[in-house]
Design a protein around this motif. Sequence first.
Motif, PDB file in Angstrom:
ATOM      1  N   LEU A   1     -20.967  99.450  27.580  1.00 24.88           N
ATOM      2  CA  LEU A   1     -20.816  98.351  26.611  1.00 24.88           C
ATOM      3  C   LEU A   1     -19.352  98.163  26.228  1.00 24.88           C
ATOM      4  O   LEU A   1     -18.870  97.024  26.119  1.00 24.88           O
ATOM      5  CB  LEU A   1     -21.661  98.633  25.375  1.00 24.88           C
ATOM      6  N   LYS A   2     -18.644  99.257  26.059  1.00 18.42           N
ATOM      7  CA  LYS A   2     -17.225  99.167  25.708  1.00 18.42           C
ATOM      8  C   LYS A   2     -16.435  98.459  26.796  1.00 18.42           C
ATOM      9  O   LYS A   2     -15.554  97.633  26.510  1.00 18.42           O
ATOM     10  CB  LYS A   2     -16.673 100.579  25.475  1.00 18.42           C
ATOM     11  N   VAL A   3     -16.751  98.762  28.062  1.00 20.08           N
ATOM     12  CA  VAL A   3     -16.069  98.093  29.176  1.00 20.08           C
ATOM     13  C   VAL A   3     -16.372  96.603  29.179  1.00 20.08           C
ATOM     14  O   VAL A   3     -15.479  95.774  29.384  1.00 20.08           O
ATOM     15  CB  VAL A   3     -16.491  98.726  30.522  1.00 20.08           C
ATOM     16  N   ILE A   4     -17.624  96.254  28.941  1.00 19.06           N
ATOM     17  CA  ILE A   4     -18.013  94.836  28.924  1.00 19.06           C
ATOM     18  C   ILE A   4     -17.236  94.087  27.846  1.00 19.06           C
ATOM     19  O   ILE A   4     -16.688  92.995  28.097  1.00 19.06           O
ATOM     20  CB  ILE A   4     -19.531  94.702  28.685  1.00 19.06           C
ATOM     21  N   LEU A   5     -17.175  94.647  26.666  1.00 18.22           N
ATOM     22  CA  LEU A   5     -16.485  93.989  25.555  1.00 18.22           C
ATOM     23  C   LEU A   5     -14.986  93.893  25.820  1.00 18.22           C
ATOM     24  O   LEU A   5     -14.354  92.874  25.517  1.00 18.22           O
ATOM     25  CB  LEU A   5     -16.746  94.746  24.257  1.00 18.22           C
ATOM     26  N   ARG A   6     -14.418  94.931  26.419  1.00 20.56           N
ATOM     27  CA  ARG A   6     -12.988  94.904  26.735  1.00 20.56           C
ATOM     28  C   ARG A   6     -12.676  93.834  27.767  1.00 20.56           C
ATOM     29  O   ARG A   6     -11.702  93.079  27.636  1.00 20.56           O
ATOM     30  CB  ARG A   6     -12.553  96.270  27.254  1.00 20.56           C
ATOM     31  N   GLU A   7     -13.501  93.754  28.813  1.00 24.50           N
ATOM     32  CA  GLU A   7     -13.267  92.762  29.860  1.00 24.50           C
ATOM     33  C   GLU A   7     -13.494  91.345  29.350  1.00 24.50           C
ATOM     34  O   GLU A   7     -12.814  90.408  29.772  1.00 24.50           O
ATOM     35  CB  GLU A   7     -14.181  93.045  31.052  1.00 24.50           C
ATOM     36  N   ARG A   8     -14.434  91.193  28.437  1.00 23.32           N
ATOM     37  CA  ARG A   8     -14.677  89.870  27.844  1.00 23.32           C
ATOM     38  C   ARG A   8     -13.484  89.435  27.014  1.00 23.32           C
ATOM     39  O   ARG A   8     -13.061  88.277  27.060  1.00 23.32           O
ATOM     40  CB  ARG A   8     -15.931  89.919  26.963  1.00 23.32           C
ATOM     41  N   ALA A   9     -12.902  90.373  26.274  1.00 24.28           N
ATOM     42  CA  ALA A   9     -11.766  90.050  25.426  1.00 24.28           C
ATOM     43  C   ALA A   9     -10.538  89.670  26.243  1.00 24.28           C
ATOM     44  O   ALA A   9      -9.706  88.881  25.789  1.00 24.28           O
ATOM     45  CB  ALA A   9     -11.441  91.232  24.521  1.00 24.28           C
ATOM     46  N   SER A  10     -10.430  90.217  27.445  1.00 24.41           N
ATOM     47  CA  SER A  10      -9.267  89.934  28.299  1.00 24.41           C
ATOM     48  C   SER A  10      -9.617  88.992  29.432  1.00 24.41           C
ATOM     49  O   SER A  10      -8.991  88.996  30.482  1.00 24.41           O
ATOM     50  CB  SER A  10      -8.714  91.235  28.880  1.00 24.41           C
ATOM     51  N   ARG A  11     -10.622  88.182  29.229  1.00 24.04           N
ATOM     52  CA  ARG A  11     -11.146  87.362  30.322  1.00 24.04           C
ATOM     53  C   ARG A  11     -10.135  86.341  30.811  1.00 24.04           C
ATOM     54  O   ARG A  11      -9.634  85.528  30.064  1.00 24.04           O
ATOM     55  CB  ARG A  11     -12.423  86.635  29.880  1.00 24.04           C
TER      56      ARG A  11
END
Length: 286
Positions: free
Chosen positions: A257-267
């Motif tokens: 989940l942390k990876v998903i949120l990080r990648e979404r923030a830097s999309r």
Amino acid sequence: MSSFLRPARSDEDPLGPPSPAGGNPDHHERPADRYRPVSCHFAITPPVSVVIPAMNEAGNLPYVFKTLPGWIHEVVLVDGNSTDDTVRVARELRPDITVIPQRGKGKGDALITGFAACTGEIIVMVDADGSADGTEIASYVSALVAGADFAKGSRFANGGGTDDMTGIRKLGNRVLTALVNAKFGARYTDLCYGYNAFWKRCLDEIRLDCAGFEVETLMNIRVVKAGLRVQEIPSHEYHRIHGDSNLRAVRDGLRVLKVILRERASRRSRPRPAVIAMETGRGEAR
């Protein structure tokens, strides 16, 4: 027909390259031009590397290696400082194996280390616990030479399955898969699965920088963000043969989940790629 493949002749040795064109014994093909018969239906030119991260998997390696196709170019085993006979068993089973000692920690670090050592044009990721069937590699490679950039294994595509997932892990995988699909425009049916294959050139597009188990999720997200063409491959996951799994549903789920949120923030993405389910049998995007 693609320059990567052609129909295999019935008189070809399934473990070696066919005779040179024209039957001239003095003709020497370049390694990149050498056809590798994959089945009675087709042969390929791209060399295929299989990367196996392993730590204390000596009891499982005989089962893993037994299913690997004879036509693969190389096996790269990344040893995570095993205290058993993992390295010795691997070398006995396959004397030509490349063994790389892992300097860091975590599955992601092991895979990145193995990818860097590969000399093949196609890379296949296989776990060392005996849960993956190496004969499925032909399906992954077929998808790549037919035009996909990334062949993603799925236990939940039509024709796939799993003997190993608990109910809580299935639920968590389903929720995380839905989240990635919603946030990144993907159409995955299975997010957290480590049986995948891709063209080595894709590494320049996805630039992995993750040391842990969540590396598989990071790859799946970044191939979408990079606009790469993805094809899902139905795959069956079996029980680990020996030893205990290091997976922890809650801990690892939070890391994913942390990876998903990080990648979404830097999309920063290109137009989303087509995700094709192999079971459609037609090859068009859904």
